[in-house]
Write a protein that holds these residues in place. Structure first.
Motif, short mmCIF file in Angstrom:
data_model
loop_
_atom_site.label_atom_id
_atom_site.label_comp_id
_atom_site.label_asym_id
_atom_site.label_seq_id
_atom_site.Cartn_x
_atom_site.Cartn_y
_atom_site.Cartn_z
N ALA A 232 -10.72 -0.58 -1.45
CA ALA A 232 -10.38 0.74 -0.93
C ALA A 232 -9.16 0.69 -0.03
O ALA A 232 -8.41 1.67 0.08
N ILE A 233 -8.94 -0.44 0.62
CA ILE A 233 -7.79 -0.59 1.51
C ILE A 233 -6.64 -1.30 0.81
O ILE A 233 -5.46 -0.91 0.94
N ALA A 234 -6.95 -2.35 0.04
CA ALA A 234 -5.90 -3.18 -0.54
C ALA A 234 -5.10 -2.46 -1.61
O ALA A 234 -3.88 -2.60 -1.69
N ALA A 235 -5.77 -1.68 -2.47
CA ALA A 235 -5.07 -1.03 -3.58
C ALA A 235 -4.02 -0.03 -3.10
O ALA A 235 -2.85 -0.11 -3.49
N PRO A 236 -4.37 0.96 -2.25
CA PRO A 236 -3.32 1.88 -1.78
C PRO A 236 -2.27 1.19 -0.91
O PRO A 236 -1.09 1.56 -0.95
#
Length: 271
Positions: free
Chosen positions: A82-86
């Motif tokens: 949830a944090i790494a992709a964006p």
């Protein structure tokens, strides 16, 4: 021709020997878990008197710890992605001031010893009441998984052609919709790879679990095995059986995800 075949045969033999050496500990763990002696001096090289008593004891004593590890690992995967992709998408496609510094800082975080992070988190967790909690372990594991996940996903997203995003923008999609509907599906392989590493890191974590838990209410399976070994081990059967059971979720996840780990293809993305 004969020399070439001989060389290939030699390489094959060497490969088989090396593979056997690497897999032997796994074989011995399974072998010992199925024998009454359970790893003692009387354990035979091949199991002759099979028994599942070690697995019965392992499930009765460690099932709660295995479930705790599953919850923590899946929570780490969800939070990390949830944090790494964006974050990876922003670093790859937006002109951020200090982007190079951010990427360098992410690399530096991979060099920090885990014990330093664990000792730093302990007083903070003690103040906010996150000691001995699954949420605390999820946050701790994610603190190491997120930078690595950003670097993996960034390496793929930086090669994505902007045309596919611009086409969605022309059709009226906003940045978030273009990211969700276009970038994420195309980056599936990189995201699954990051998820796999996040899961394996959290599943095998011992340092954070040992430092940030002081009781037995929240205890991952790694601490469960450690508790076995810290006592006077008379029968190694339950220990070996717990090792086999703790390896199964990681093996299943790896088998399911392995076909996505290869670099993704953009065929058909631009027409």
């Amino acid at each position: 021709m004969n020399l070439s075949r001989t060389r290939q045969a030699s390489y094959s033999v060497i490969g088989v020997v090396l593979l056997a050496v690497m897999l032997f500990p796994v074989y011995w763990m399974v072998n010992a878990s199925l024998q009454p002696s359970g790893g003692g001096v009387s354990t035979t090289f091949f199991p002759t008197h099979l028994t599942l008593e070690g697995y019965r004891l392992a499930l009765s004593q460690q099932s709660r710890n295995i479930l705790t590890s599953v919850i923590i690992s899946l929570g780490t995967v969800v939070l990390s992605l949830a944090i790494a992709a964006p974050a990876a998408y922003a670093l790859a496609k937006f002109r951020l001031r200090g982007g190079n510094v951010i990427r360098f800082a992410l690399l530096i975080t991979q060099m920090i010893p885990g014990i330093v992070i664990a000792n730093s988190l302990y007083p903070a967790y003690n103040n906010v009441g996150l000691l001995n909690s699954r949420l605390g372990l999820v946050l701790a594991d994610a603190s190491s998984a997120i930078p690595f996940g950003i670097l993996i996903i960034y390496a793929f997203m930086v090669s994505l052609p902007m045309e596919i995003v611009e086409a969605a923008r022309v059709d009226g999609a906003g940045h978030f919709r273009a990211f969700r509907s276009i970038v994420l599906p195309v980056s599936r392989n990189a995201i699954i790879t990051a998820a796999l590493f996040s899961f394996l890191f959290s599943w095998s974590d011992f340092l954070f679990a040992l430092t940030l838990t002081t009781g037995t209410n929240v205890q991952p399976v790694t601490l469960g095995i450690y508790a076995y070994l810290s006592n006077n081990v008379v029968s190694w059967g339950p220990v070996m059986a717990t090792g086999v059971l703790s390896a199964l979720p990681a093996i299943v996840f790896l088998l399911v995800a392995q076909r996505f780990i290869a670099a993704g293809q953009l065929g058909g993305a631009i027409k």
